[in-house]
Each structure stands twice: as C-alpha cells, then as structure tokens.
Design an enzyme around this catalytic site. Structure first.
Site, PDB file in Angstrom:
ATOM      1  N   HIS A 251       0.759  -1.260   0.066  1.00 29.63           N
ATOM      2  CA  HIS A 251       0.092  -0.165   0.028  1.00 29.63           C
ATOM      3  C   HIS A 251       0.848   1.122   0.067  1.00 29.63           C
ATOM      4  CE1 HIS A 251      -4.354  -0.883   1.582  1.00 29.63           C
ATOM      5  NE2 HIS A 251      -4.090  -1.308   0.275  1.00 29.63           N
TER       6      HIS A 251
ATOM      7  N   LYS B  84       2.756   4.660  -0.341  1.00 25.97           N
ATOM      8  CA  LYS B  84       3.022   5.491  -1.637  1.00 25.97           C
ATOM      9  C   LYS B  84       3.958   6.629  -1.087  1.00 25.97           C
ATOM     10  CE  LYS B  84      -1.806   4.286  -3.208  1.00 25.97           C
ATOM     11  NZ  LYS B  84      -1.933   3.158  -1.918  1.00 25.97           N
TER      12      LYS B  84
ATOM     13  N   HIS C 169     -10.047   9.374  -0.496  1.00 20.51           N
ATOM     14  CA  HIS C 169      -9.146   8.156  -0.826  1.00 20.51           C
ATOM     15  C   HIS C 169      -7.809   8.488   0.238  1.00 20.51           C
ATOM     16  CE1 HIS C 169      -6.006   5.343  -2.395  1.00 20.51           C
ATOM     17  NE2 HIS C 169      -7.203   4.663  -2.533  1.00 20.51           N
TER      18      HIS C 169
ATOM     19  N   LYS D  83      -6.037   8.924   3.864  1.00 22.73           N
ATOM     20  CA  LYS D  83      -6.143   8.539   5.292  1.00 22.73           C
ATOM     21  C   LYS D  83      -5.760   9.065   6.508  1.00 22.73           C
ATOM     22  CE  LYS D  83      -6.058   4.724   1.985  1.00 22.73           C
ATOM     23  NZ  LYS D  83      -6.588   5.178   0.726  1.00 22.73           N
TER      24      LYS D  83
HETATM   25  C1  LIG Z   1      -9.354  -4.354  -2.300  1.00 23.37           C
HETATM   26  C2  LIG Z   1      -8.359  -3.732  -3.043  1.00 23.37           C
HETATM   27  C3  LIG Z   1      -8.278  -4.563  -4.533  1.00 23.37           C
HETATM   28  C4  LIG Z   1      -8.482  -2.217  -3.708  1.00 23.37           C
HETATM   29  C5  LIG Z   1     -10.014  -2.081  -4.249  1.00 23.37           C
HETATM   30  C6  LIG Z   1     -10.010  -0.581  -4.715  1.00 23.37           C
HETATM   31  C7  LIG Z   1      -9.160   0.327  -4.377  1.00 23.37           C
HETATM   32  C8  LIG Z   1      -7.937  -0.097  -3.552  1.00 23.37           C
HETATM   33  C9  LIG Z   1      -6.984   1.039  -3.551  1.00 23.37           C
HETATM   34  O1  LIG Z   1      -7.117   2.298  -3.640  1.00 23.37           O
HETATM   35  C10 LIG Z   1      -5.639   0.696  -2.850  1.00 23.37           C
HETATM   36  C11 LIG Z   1      -4.782   1.628  -2.391  1.00 23.37           C
HETATM   37  O2  LIG Z   1      -4.709   2.756  -2.885  1.00 23.37           O
HETATM   38  O3  LIG Z   1      -3.805   1.168  -1.846  1.00 23.37           O
HETATM   39  C12 LIG Z   1      -5.798  -0.891  -2.544  1.00 23.37           C
HETATM   40  N1  LIG Z   1      -6.577  -1.746  -2.722  1.00 23.37           N
HETATM   41  C13 LIG Z   1      -7.634  -1.425  -3.402  1.00 23.37           C
END
Ligand SMILES: CC(C)c1cccc2c(O)c(C(=O)O)cnc12
Length: 462
Positions: free
Chosen positions: A117, A119, A346, A348
């Site tokens: 995850h 970034k 998006h 956190k």
């Molecule tokens: C459940 C998984 C496949 C998923 C779905 C939709 C968006 C996601 C996302 O944005 C991230 C992230 O940003 O790290 C990480 N998994 C994400």
C-alpha cells in the site's frame, strides 16, 4: 515554512507543514491554488535538475506516470516498487519494458492478503533529495476528483563528507526510521536508494515516520512498525496527559475497512485504540471516544464521480455483516471548508481532537486504512505482532513543528484567549457530522438503487 517550494504553490494562508491535498478539477481556483498540488506540480517544485527517482505504490499506470514527468526527465532512472503478483505482475513488466529507464522492484508479500500500500516518491536532484509520502495511486483516476493527502519534505541537501546513517538525522529520527523501513524490503535496488538517503542531511525533517512491514515481529521489533510504533512515539513524544485527557476523541478517517473482529473490545476499542489513545508516559486504556469517518451511500452518490467513486472504497458486505457495532462510531465525509465534500476521500488520516473541537493534539497522514492487515494485531498472548501489508505515514506533532502544545482547528471562531494557536489544515470539517438514522455505510458489492447519482446512474455491481 518547512519547504522551499516555488512561490506558485506557496501562497499559504497558514503554514502547511508540508501537508497538501491533490487538486480537484472543476473547483473554484482558490480551492486549488493554496496547498493543493497535482503530480506535475510535485515534479516542478524546484529548479534543481532531477537525476533519478523511485516510486513506491500499489497501482501504477506506467505510460500515464511517464507523462507526468517533465519531458527532460523522462529518461532519468526510475525505480518502481510494487506488490503485484501473477498476472498483474506480468502486465506491469510488459508496460515497463517499453521504457529502458524503468526498473521494477517486487516487494515480497509472504503473508496472505497482504498488499504493498505504501505510496512514496524519492526524488534525487543534483543539489538534494526530496521525499514525498502520500495516498494516491499512480493512475489518473486517483489524481483529479478525489481528496488525497500529500506530505512534501524539504529539499534535503547533500551531507558534507561521507554518507552516514547517523549524521543528518533529526529529533524525530525520521532518517533512521526511513532507513530501517527500507532495509526490510531486502532488495538491492532499494539498498541503492538507502545510500542516497545516507548521503543527505535530513536534520530538518520534523515529522515522525510510521510504517508497516509485513511479518510476525518479535521482541523489540514489535514496536518498530504499525500501531505499536505509533504507541511508542506517542508514549515518548506525545502530548501531556494533563492536557490531552481520555475525554479527547480519536478521529480515524479512511477509504476501506477490514475485518475487525466480532467483538469491538478485542482489537478496535482494545489494542488499536489503546495505541492511538496513548499520551506521554502512559498508554491510555480504551476510554478514548472513537469517531470514524467513512462515506455514507449518499456521500458516494453525491460525489463528483457518482457511484463509481465507490470502486475506491472497497468495503464488502460479507465483512460489514460481521461488525454491525461500527455503526456506533460512524461520521460522514464532509469537507465544505475546502469545497471537497464531493471529492470522494481516498486520503487516510488519524488525529486526536479536543472535546470542544478547537484543538488537535497530533495528526497522522498515512496509507493505512482501518484494518488489522495495515496496523498489525498482537498474537500468541502479545509475544508477536503480525502485519500483512506495507504501509507508510507521517505523524505531525505540534511541539516538533511549532512551539505549541496543540494545533488549532481551522476557522474555529472561539479561541482560547491566552493561546494564539497555529491551525493544522485538517482536510475535513470539524466538528464531524454523524450518520443520520437514514444513512447507510457505503458497501461496494451490493446494489444502490434508491436514487441515481449526478450522472443519472444507479449502482448494480456484478
Ligand atoms: C481491495 C483492493 C483490490 C482495492 C480496491 C479498490 C481500491 C484499492 C486501493 O485504492 C488501494 C490503495 O490505494 O492502496 C488498495 N486496494 C484497493
């Protein structure tokens, strides 16, 4: 301020502490000029010449990413650190094969359901190193209609003399913690970047690093990552318990929710809240009031993207059914002050706020959603700490940024008379708005057909 950003992004009404949001297309200019950036802005923050960069992320659209770099830098060495496996890994390799300057680095994911995850951007210039830690995937859809968070470091100058893990560190131990985090990838390409980091002076980085590394961590390593790292930092450097009493709520705001257990007092209000409710000198029991910000179905429906915003809010019905207790803690996504109530979150963030909503004790920007996979869970009677995913975040602590015990909350009229506070640009409106009794939490894998979104569509997942 902390950054030597070019004037165009620095017309700040308040010090931003290096914290920015992403630009949102279609907003009135004043909501995008102050402390909002897009990827092209990040790449043009300094006149220095880019030599190489590294991009740590979850989803990367390589052709799109390359177009965000200024043309003169599109041949610089670029390391992309990802967690793709199987089919999506070969798709990434195929996309990268077109660009000779790109090297891929596959982070090991040895525990089921773990993801990469984290970034982060490492930007090496001829005259310094800049670090960016953020919440956006490297895909166009993440960068123009959502609320995303970005921390931009200062341009760290080269260290005079030989590189060192110990020189050029700061009171927050940012350099030491970043090198420790990167060492756990155990990848030669990342070790090369550790040499660059060792060769620079990070002594004016005034945020704490809170990272997660997959594994079953034992002994003193248990407090190197996840919520136990945050507990340790708050215990050593956190607010005074005489000021931040257990009546100060903990606000968690995120874009996904994992399986937290059938009993709220096990992990959520037990282990996890005890960590985030920690203050200097003690780890509070979980008496801390908990407020969780996650979009309602209506928040998603009314967003700029409409229901498709929900494809980045992966909360599934099978998980939701097991934890109806979450309802007691839920608040809506609302960001009228920044004109981002319809820019689906998006980002956190986690923070500790005073009961009168006038002060913030600390603020964390991170990739970590509300899940055991991201934050970690104690196992074997507390002897080991299991984390599934790579995560990375930065903790803003007032006394390390401004000589104050707390941050103010923007636009709060009544101020404590004797305290000229400096506000932290919290990305959503405080006080929070609870779910109404008609509101439902967004769930991405069930139909939403009571009302159409702004594009006239309803939500009927496959
Ligand atoms: C459940 C998984 C496949 C998923 C779905 C939709 C968006 C996601 C996302 O944005 C991230 C992230 O940003 O790290 C990480 N998994 C994400």
């Amino acid at each position: 301020t902390q950054n030597n950003l070019t004037p165009k992004v620095m017309k700040e009404s308040h010090p931003s502490f290096g914290f920015y949001l992403t630009k949102v297309k279609g907003l009135a200019p004043e909501y995008n000029q102050h402390s909002a950036l897009d990827l092209k802005d990040i790449f043009s923050l300094t006149k220095a010449k880019l030599k190489a960069s590294a991009q740590f992320n979850y989803m990367t659209d390589i052709p799109w990413l390359m177009k965000q770099y200024p043309a003169e830098y599109r041949s610089c060495p670029l390391l992309i650190v990802h967690g793709e496996q199987r089919g999506s890994k070969s798709a990434l390799e195929k996309a990268a094969s077109v660009f000779p300057n790109i090297t891929l680095c596959n982070a090991k994911l040895e525990i089921m359901y773990g993801t990469h995850h984290t970034k982060m951007m490492l930007l090496l210039y001829d005259s310094g190193l800049r670090i960016v830690i953020h919440t956006a995937n490297l895909i166009e859809n993440d960068w123009f209609q959502k609320t995303q968070g970005i921390w931009i470091s200062p341009l760290f100058p080269s260290l005079l003399g030989e590189q060192s893990a110990h020189r050029g560190n700061s009171a927050t131990n940012f350099k030491g913690d970043l090198l420790e985090y990167l060492s756990f990838y155990n990848r030669p390409d990342i070790d090369e970047w550790c040499k660059h980091i060792k060769g620079h002076d990070l002594s004016n980085s005034s945020v704490f690093l809170i990272g997660s590394i997959p594994g079953r961590h034992l002994a003193e390593r248990k407090t190197s990552f996840g919520h136990l790292k945050l507990r340790k930092v708050l215990n050593l450097h956190g607010p005074e318990k005489s000021l931040v009493t257990s009546s100060w709520p903990l606000i968690g705001q995120f874009s996904s929710i994992g399986s937290l257990g059938t009993d709220q007092n096990q992990w959520l209000c037990g282990e996890w809240l005890a960590s985030l409710g920690t203050v200097k000198g003690c780890s509070l029991t979980s008496k801390t009031p908990l407020q969780l910000v996650f979009p309602t179905v209506n928040n998603v429906r009314e967003s700029l993207e409409g229901y498709p915003a929900g494809t980045s809010l992966p909360y599934s019905i099978n998980v939701a059914k097991k934890q109806p207790y979450l309802r007691n803690f839920l608040y809506q996504w609302k960001s009228d002050r920044l004109s981002r109530s319809h820019a689906s979150p998006h980002i956190k963030t986690y923070l500790r706020v005073s009961p009168d909503n006038s002060s913030v004790a600390w603020f964390l920007l991170t990739s970590a959603n509300l899940s055991k996979a991201a934050w970690g869970v104690l196992e074997k009677n507390g002897s080991q700490f299991m984390i599934r995913s790579y995560e990375l975040g930065v903790l803003f602590m007032p006394q390390y940024l401004v000589s104050r015990k707390v941050f103010g909350v923007p636009e709060v009229k009544e101020r404590k008379a004797n305290m000229e506070t400096i506000s932290f640009p919290v990305p959503y409106d405080i006080p929070l708005i609870p779910y109404s009794n008609k509101d439902e939490i967004w769930i991405w894998d069930i139909p939403h057909i009571k009302a159409p979104d702004r594009h006239g569509n309803k939500w009927c997942p496959p």
